[in-house]
Design a protein around this motif. Structure first.
Motif, PDB file in Angstrom:
ATOM      1  N   UNK A 131       7.926  -7.302   0.158  1.00  0.00           N
ATOM      2  CA  UNK A 131       7.892  -6.809   1.575  1.00  0.00           C
ATOM      3  C   UNK A 131       6.371  -6.027   1.188  1.00  0.00           C
ATOM      4  N   UNK A 132       6.127  -5.207   0.593  1.00  0.00           N
ATOM      5  CA  UNK A 132       4.980  -4.511   0.801  1.00  0.00           C
ATOM      6  C   UNK A 132       4.432  -3.817  -0.636  1.00  0.00           C
ATOM      7  N   UNK A 133       3.317  -3.557  -1.067  1.00  0.00           N
ATOM      8  CA  UNK A 133       3.080  -3.109  -2.041  1.00  0.00           C
ATOM      9  C   UNK A 133       1.670  -1.867  -1.830  1.00  0.00           C
ATOM     10  N   UNK A 174       3.660 -11.324   5.449  1.00  0.00           N
ATOM     11  CA  UNK A 174       3.393 -11.616   6.961  1.00  0.00           C
ATOM     12  C   UNK A 174       4.467 -11.312   7.894  1.00  0.00           C
ATOM     13  N   UNK A 175       5.544 -11.290   7.281  1.00  0.00           N
ATOM     14  CA  UNK A 175       6.745 -11.151   8.503  1.00  0.00           C
ATOM     15  C   UNK A 175       6.811  -9.857   8.764  1.00  0.00           C
ATOM     16  N   UNK A 176       6.209  -8.857   8.139  1.00  0.00           N
ATOM     17  CA  UNK A 176       6.480  -7.356   8.294  1.00  0.00           C
ATOM     18  C   UNK A 176       4.967  -6.817   8.808  1.00  0.00           C
ATOM     19  N   UNK A 177       3.844  -7.365   8.677  1.00  0.00           N
ATOM     20  CA  UNK A 177       2.545  -6.869   9.154  1.00  0.00           C
ATOM     21  C   UNK A 177       2.659  -6.331  10.436  1.00  0.00           C
TER      22      UNK A 177
END
Length: 116
Positions: free
Chosen positions: A48-50, A62-65
């Motif tokens: 999801x993110x790092x 990309x789906x959560x940007x």
């Protein structure tokens, strides 16, 4: 003993927000790249993110940007995931991940359910 303990999951309506936390112990936290992954039923676990140890560099799926923000507090050995404008597709178990070289540690996960 390394421990990563997630908290902050729950049930939220579409469009709502949640903030996940992951408290770590047993590692030199500031040296580790921290990440949030998620796994929905029947799907593979995905990043999801790092965020790097310094916090200067972040990376998002990309789906959560534009909706999710990862941050860390090295004084508190904690990484956060602020999730806004949540969608039903965000429903998953969210896992905290600590990584340095070949060393990888996982938390136990926290459930996030987005539903009306």
């Amino acid at each position: 003993q390394v421990q990563l303990v997630e908290s902050g999951g729950g049930l939220v309506q579409p469009g709502g927000s949640l903030r996940l936390s992951c408290a770590s112990s047993g590692i030199t936290f500031s040296m580790y790249i921290m990440g949030w992954y998620r796994q929905a039923p029947g799907k593979q676990r995905e990043l999801v993110a790092s965020i790097t140890g310094s916090g200067f560099t972040t990376n998002y799926a990309d789906s959560v940007k534009g909706r999710f923000t990862i941050s860390r507090d090295n004084a508190k050995n904690t990484v956060y995931l602020q999730m806004n404008s949540l969608k039903p597709d965000d429903t998953a178990v969210y896992y905290c991940n600590a990584r340095i070289g070949s060393k990888v540690y996982w938390g136990q996960g926290t459930q996030v359910t987005v539903s009306s």
